[in-house]
Design a protein around this motif. Sequence first.
Motif, PDB file in Angstrom:
ATOM      1  N   THR A  10     -17.984 -92.598  62.966  1.00  0.00           N
ATOM      2  CA  THR A  10     -17.933 -92.187  64.367  1.00  0.00           C
ATOM      3  C   THR A  10     -19.306 -91.850  64.921  1.00  0.00           C
ATOM      4  N   GLU A  11     -20.290 -91.698  64.036  1.00  0.00           N
ATOM      5  CA  GLU A  11     -21.667 -91.428  64.483  1.00  0.00           C
ATOM      6  C   GLU A  11     -22.636 -91.899  63.410  1.00  0.00           C
ATOM      7  N   GLN A  12     -23.856 -92.168  63.821  1.00  0.00           N
ATOM      8  CA  GLN A  12     -24.913 -92.640  62.915  1.00  0.00           C
ATOM      9  C   GLN A  12     -24.394 -93.746  61.998  1.00  0.00           C
ATOM     10  N   LEU A  13     -23.845 -94.764  62.630  1.00  0.00           N
ATOM     11  CA  LEU A  13     -23.169 -95.854  61.923  1.00  0.00           C
ATOM     12  C   LEU A  13     -23.988 -96.407  60.762  1.00  0.00           C
ATOM     13  N   GLU A  14     -25.173 -96.906  61.048  1.00  0.00           N
ATOM     14  CA  GLU A  14     -25.959 -97.571  60.010  1.00  0.00           C
ATOM     15  C   GLU A  14     -26.492 -96.587  58.975  1.00  0.00           C
ATOM     16  N   ASP A  33     -17.722 -99.010  63.696  1.00  0.00           N
ATOM     17  CA  ASP A  33     -17.809 -97.874  64.617  1.00  0.00           C
ATOM     18  C   ASP A  33     -16.429 -97.648  65.222  1.00  0.00           C
ATOM     19  N   VAL A  34     -15.688 -96.715  64.647  1.00  0.00           N
ATOM     20  CA  VAL A  34     -14.317 -96.479  65.097  1.00  0.00           C
ATOM     21  C   VAL A  34     -14.246 -95.609  66.343  1.00  0.00           C
ATOM     22  N   SER A  43      -6.226-101.121  67.207  1.00  0.00           N
ATOM     23  CA  SER A  43      -6.661-102.243  68.034  1.00  0.00           C
ATOM     24  C   SER A  43      -6.670-103.511  67.192  1.00  0.00           C
ATOM     25  N   ASP A  44      -6.589-104.642  67.864  1.00  0.00           N
ATOM     26  CA  ASP A  44      -6.682-105.924  67.163  1.00  0.00           C
ATOM     27  C   ASP A  44      -8.125-106.401  67.043  1.00  0.00           C
ATOM     28  N   PHE A  45      -9.080-105.593  67.531  1.00  0.00           N
ATOM     29  CA  PHE A  45     -10.482-105.989  67.552  1.00  0.00           C
ATOM     30  C   PHE A  45     -11.363-105.025  66.772  1.00  0.00           C
ATOM     31  N   ASN A  46     -12.470-105.549  66.287  1.00  0.00           N
ATOM     32  CA  ASN A  46     -13.501-104.752  65.624  1.00  0.00           C
ATOM     33  C   ASN A  46     -14.863-105.285  66.017  1.00  0.00           C
ATOM     34  N   ARG A  47     -15.834-104.421  65.933  1.00  0.00           N
ATOM     35  CA  ARG A  47     -17.232-104.810  66.029  1.00  0.00           C
ATOM     36  C   ARG A  47     -17.919-104.082  64.883  1.00  0.00           C
ATOM     37  N   VAL A  48     -18.500-104.824  63.977  1.00  0.00           N
ATOM     38  CA  VAL A  48     -19.043-104.227  62.766  1.00  0.00           C
ATOM     39  C   VAL A  48     -20.495-104.629  62.557  1.00  0.00           C
ATOM     40  N   THR A  49     -21.128-103.875  61.689  1.00  0.00           N
ATOM     41  CA  THR A  49     -22.462-104.206  61.199  1.00  0.00           C
ATOM     42  C   THR A  49     -22.353-104.366  59.689  1.00  0.00           C
ATOM     43  N   LEU A  50     -22.852-105.493  59.205  1.00  0.00           N
ATOM     44  CA  LEU A  50     -22.898-105.738  57.765  1.00  0.00           C
ATOM     45  C   LEU A  50     -24.224-105.194  57.264  1.00  0.00           C
ATOM     46  N   ILE A  51     -24.176-104.411  56.197  1.00  0.00           N
ATOM     47  CA  ILE A  51     -25.385-103.817  55.630  1.00  0.00           C
ATOM     48  C   ILE A  51     -25.481-104.223  54.172  1.00  0.00           C
ATOM     49  N   TYR A  52     -26.650-104.750  53.815  1.00  0.00           N
ATOM     50  CA  TYR A  52     -26.907-105.253  52.472  1.00  0.00           C
ATOM     51  C   TYR A  52     -27.926-104.357  51.770  1.00  0.00           C
ATOM     52  N   PRO A  53     -27.962-104.379  50.440  1.00  0.00           N
ATOM     53  CA  PRO A  53     -29.016-103.656  49.725  1.00  0.00           C
ATOM     54  C   PRO A  53     -30.388-104.161  50.194  1.00  0.00           C
ATOM     55  N   GLY A  54     -31.339-103.294  50.212  1.00  0.00           N
ATOM     56  CA  GLY A  54     -32.671-103.675  50.664  1.00  0.00           C
ATOM     57  C   GLY A  54     -32.886-103.457  52.148  1.00  0.00           C
ATOM     58  N   THR A  57     -29.589-105.848  57.798  1.00  0.00           N
ATOM     59  CA  THR A  57     -28.364-105.595  58.557  1.00  0.00           C
ATOM     60  C   THR A  57     -28.051-106.802  59.429  1.00  0.00           C
ATOM     61  N   GLU A  58     -26.777-106.939  59.754  1.00  0.00           N
ATOM     62  CA  GLU A  58     -26.324-108.024  60.613  1.00  0.00           C
ATOM     63  C   GLU A  58     -25.185-107.477  61.479  1.00  0.00           C
ATOM     64  N   THR A  59     -25.461-107.309  62.767  1.00  0.00           N
ATOM     65  CA  THR A  59     -24.440-106.825  63.691  1.00  0.00           C
ATOM     66  C   THR A  59     -23.679-108.019  64.240  1.00  0.00           C
ATOM     67  N   LEU A  60     -22.378-107.992  64.053  1.00  0.00           N
ATOM     68  CA  LEU A  60     -21.525-109.085  64.500  1.00  0.00           C
ATOM     69  C   LEU A  60     -20.968-108.779  65.886  1.00  0.00           C
ATOM     70  N   PRO A  61     -20.679-109.819  66.669  1.00  0.00           N
ATOM     71  CA  PRO A  61     -20.068-109.582  67.975  1.00  0.00           C
ATOM     72  C   PRO A  61     -18.630-109.097  67.822  1.00  0.00           C
ATOM     73  N   ARG A  62     -18.093-108.526  68.869  1.00  0.00           N
ATOM     74  CA  ARG A  62     -16.699-108.087  68.869  1.00  0.00           C
ATOM     75  C   ARG A  62     -15.811-109.295  68.624  1.00  0.00           C
ATOM     76  N   MET A  63     -14.860-109.141  67.703  1.00  0.00           N
ATOM     77  CA  MET A  63     -13.940-110.234  67.392  1.00  0.00           C
ATOM     78  C   MET A  63     -12.630-109.665  66.894  1.00  0.00           C
ATOM     79  N   THR A  64     -11.632-110.522  66.805  1.00  0.00           N
ATOM     80  CA  THR A  64     -10.348-110.060  66.283  1.00  0.00           C
ATOM     81  C   THR A  64     -10.499-109.740  64.799  1.00  0.00           C
ATOM     82  N   LYS A  65      -9.606-108.935  64.313  1.00  0.00           N
ATOM     83  CA  LYS A  65      -9.641-108.580  62.891  1.00  0.00           C
ATOM     84  C   LYS A  65      -9.414-109.804  62.008  1.00  0.00           C
ATOM     85  N   ARG A  66      -8.616-110.734  62.474  1.00  0.00           N
ATOM     86  CA  ARG A  66      -8.383-111.973  61.719  1.00  0.00           C
ATOM     87  C   ARG A  66      -9.677-112.789  61.642  1.00  0.00           C
TER      88      ARG A  66
END
Length: 80
Positions: A10-14, A33-34, A43-54, A57-66
């Motif tokens: 809910t805060e300081q996502l990354e 970020d809930v 909701s049927d939608f999410n917007r997430v950030t993928l975080i890898y070691p090192g 990061t990769e922020t993805l656009p809003r999309m359906t959960k599927r």
Amino acid sequence: FLRIGFAAETEQLEINAAAKLKAKNLDLIIANDVSAEGNGFGSDFNRVTLIYPGGKTETLPRMTKRELAKVILDKIAEIR
């Protein structure tokens, strides 16, 4: 084997998700970020950030959960 995690924040996502990635020795964490209206729980939608070691990061656009599930599977295949 790969270790993949999810962080509902809910805060300081990354910052919070990166700490979980390190603490749990993960290969990837999907930070969600809930607190964002129209995304996450109930909701049927999410917007997430993928975080890898090192620190990559990769922020993805809003999309359906599927749609997101397909992207996550593709990312896992790339890592392997």
